[in-house]
Design a protein around this motif. Structure first.
Motif, PDB file in Angstrom:
ATOM      1  N   LEU A   1      36.831  34.097  47.819  1.00  0.00           N
ATOM      2  CA  LEU A   1      35.859  35.166  48.035  1.00  0.00           C
ATOM      3  C   LEU A   1      36.308  36.495  47.434  1.00  0.00           C
ATOM      4  CD1 LEU A   1      33.314  36.326  49.432  1.00  0.00           C
ATOM      5  CD2 LEU A   1      34.699  36.588  51.503  1.00  0.00           C
ATOM      6  N   LYS A   2      37.588  36.776  47.493  1.00  0.00           N
ATOM      7  CA  LYS A   2      38.070  38.093  47.065  1.00  0.00           C
ATOM      8  C   LYS A   2      37.651  38.468  45.645  1.00  0.00           C
ATOM      9  CE  LYS A   2      42.071  38.806  50.063  1.00  0.00           C
ATOM     10  NZ  LYS A   2      43.545  38.980  50.111  1.00  0.00           N
ATOM     11  N   PRO A   3      37.818  37.580  44.660  1.00  0.00           N
ATOM     12  CA  PRO A   3      37.402  37.969  43.298  1.00  0.00           C
ATOM     13  C   PRO A   3      35.921  38.316  43.209  1.00  0.00           C
ATOM     14  CG  PRO A   3      38.789  36.007  43.231  1.00  0.00           C
ATOM     15  CD  PRO A   3      38.453  36.250  44.667  1.00  0.00           C
ATOM     16  N   LYS A   4      35.092  37.633  43.990  1.00  0.00           N
ATOM     17  CA  LYS A   4      33.653  37.915  43.957  1.00  0.00           C
ATOM     18  C   LYS A   4      33.364  39.310  44.509  1.00  0.00           C
ATOM     19  CE  LYS A   4      32.162  33.075  44.453  1.00  0.00           C
ATOM     20  NZ  LYS A   4      33.479  32.438  44.481  1.00  0.00           N
ATOM     21  N   LEU A   5      34.014  39.642  45.623  1.00  0.00           N
ATOM     22  CA  LEU A   5      33.803  40.965  46.205  1.00  0.00           C
ATOM     23  C   LEU A   5      34.367  42.059  45.301  1.00  0.00           C
ATOM     24  CD1 LEU A   5      34.649  40.275  49.964  1.00  0.00           C
ATOM     25  CD2 LEU A   5      32.406  40.378  48.877  1.00  0.00           C
ATOM     26  N   GLN A   6      35.510  41.778  44.692  1.00  0.00           N
ATOM     27  CA  GLN A   6      36.097  42.767  43.789  1.00  0.00           C
ATOM     28  C   GLN A   6      35.161  43.072  42.632  1.00  0.00           C
ATOM     29  OE1 GLN A   6      39.797  40.827  42.858  1.00  0.00           O
ATOM     30  NE2 GLN A   6      40.896  41.754  44.572  1.00  0.00           N
TER      31      GLN A   6
END
Length: 376
Positions: free
Chosen positions: A249-254
């Motif tokens: 999820l982190k790369p998408k939110l970033q």
């Protein structure tokens, strides 16, 4: 455009003429693969349909309640918010440079800093250099419309919008290479996937107990037998009995914050929305207000991400004779305005759970990687 025509009798010439004008503009800005979420009373913006079908639905059933007000507010917000400008602009060429900039913004900042290019680039920098090089390669000698990278991305978009499986996608690549031997195209689906995976289109495979007891991670990572039901981890040699696919999820939110087109909209729920008594977004709901009162420290920073989770099982093979069900777990950012957050391209798939039966309450076992990621 004045939206009072939506209240005209649906059989009148005025309604039909205005509807045609409205759909022309609406499809230009919002269509995905020639379809939109139908705003008629029966579909209630839940189902994708083509323009002709949407037109017929609206003539027969009319608009869903509240759609006119939503359109009026959207037009007002679009005219007053600079962050909204250019979101739906249709460019002749794909902005690959912009895509790479948004994906590897930290790498670019490091390269443009005082220290210059490091003598030994790190892993992210190597990926960046590789994609920049592929983004510069012409699809074929003299081609100015597509690079190899942009064409592959468009092919994957074509695959998704038309529901192609990996096999026909690979067959299409072979056909294109045969017809256009001068084109720089990957030889197979796997090769094309390896090219774009550095853009974040990748996932982690996590083995699972076939009886949905545990995931083979952390303390169970090296186990070969489920400690609860004593079922083997393996279906055959080196072939797991069940696999969970986890999309970080982190790369998408970033990327939502890195991308110049969405970064400003991530605070829309706090800074931009019209604040009155009408519920147009979850931010207007009492539960949202109660959450803010319970966690005031979280509320202070409007960039804190608020996510909705949705999941349901379906048979991807479209036949009841196959005992298989797939459960996608999808996340939606409620920081964004509804005309973004409800678009499929802003849905973030987090988990893909496949198996021969429905999960029921056992889905909580598969949510652990997502929960752990949210706690970090």
């Amino acid at each position: 455009m004045d939206q009072n025509w939506m209240n005209f009798p649906r059989g009148s010439k005025g309604f039909k003429a205005a509807l045609n004008i409205f759909l022309n503009g609406y499809f230009t800005k919002n269509a995905i693969g020639g379809q939109i979420f139908c705003p008629c009373k029966k579909c209630s913006r839940r189902f994708f349909h083509s323009r002709d079908v949407v037109y017929d639905h609206l003539i027969v059933d009319g608009f869903v309640k509240g759609f006119r007000e939503w359109v009026v507010q959207r037009e007002a917000s679009s005219s007053t918010s600079n962050d909204m400008s250019g979101i739906n602009d249709q460019n002749t060429y794909d902005d690959i440079d912009g895509l790479l900039h948004d994906t590897f913004i930290k790498v670019e900042e490091g390269l443009n800093g005082d220290q210059g290019v490091p003598s030994e680039p790190n892993e992210e920098a190597i990926k960046f250099y590789k994609l920049v090089e592929e983004g510069k390669q012409e699809l074929y000698p003299g081609c100015k419309t597509f690079s190899m990278l942009s064409f592959i991305i468009r092919l994957f978009l074509f695959q998704v919008l038309n529901g192609l499986s990996n096999t026909p996608f690979g067959d299409l690549l072979e056909l294109l290479k045969e017809v256009f031997p001068m084109a720089r195209l990957p030889k197979s689906y796997n090769e094309s996937k390896n090219i774009i995976k550095d853009l974040g289109f990748d996932y982690k495979k996590i083995h699972a107990c076939p009886n949905d007891c545990i995931l083979y991670r952390k303390e169970y990572e090296g186990a070969d037998v489920c400690p609860k039901c004593e079922t083997s981890r393996w279906k055959s040699k080196n072939v797991p009995a069940k696999v969970l696919r986890h999309f970080p999820l982190k790369p998408k939110l970033q990327r939502l914050f890195m991308c110049s087109k969405t970064a400003g909209s991530m605070v829309w729920h706090d800074k931009e929305r019209t604040k009155d008594d009408k519920i147009r977004h979850p931010a207007y709901a009492q539960s949202w207000k109660d959450f803010d009162e319970t966690y005031p420290d979280f509320k202070i920073e409007p960039r804190n991400v608020r996510l909705a989770l949705a999941s349901d099982g379906f048979n991807p093979f479209r036949t009841m004779s196959v005992a298989h069900i797939t459960w996608p777990v999808v996340l939606i950012s409620y920081n964004l305005p509804p005309w973004f957050s409800m678009k499929p391209e802003y849905f973030m798939i987090s988990l893909l759970i496949s198996g021969p039966k429905s999960l029921g309450n056992d889905i909580d076992v598969y949510l652990r990687p997502l929960i752990d990621e949210l706690k970090e």
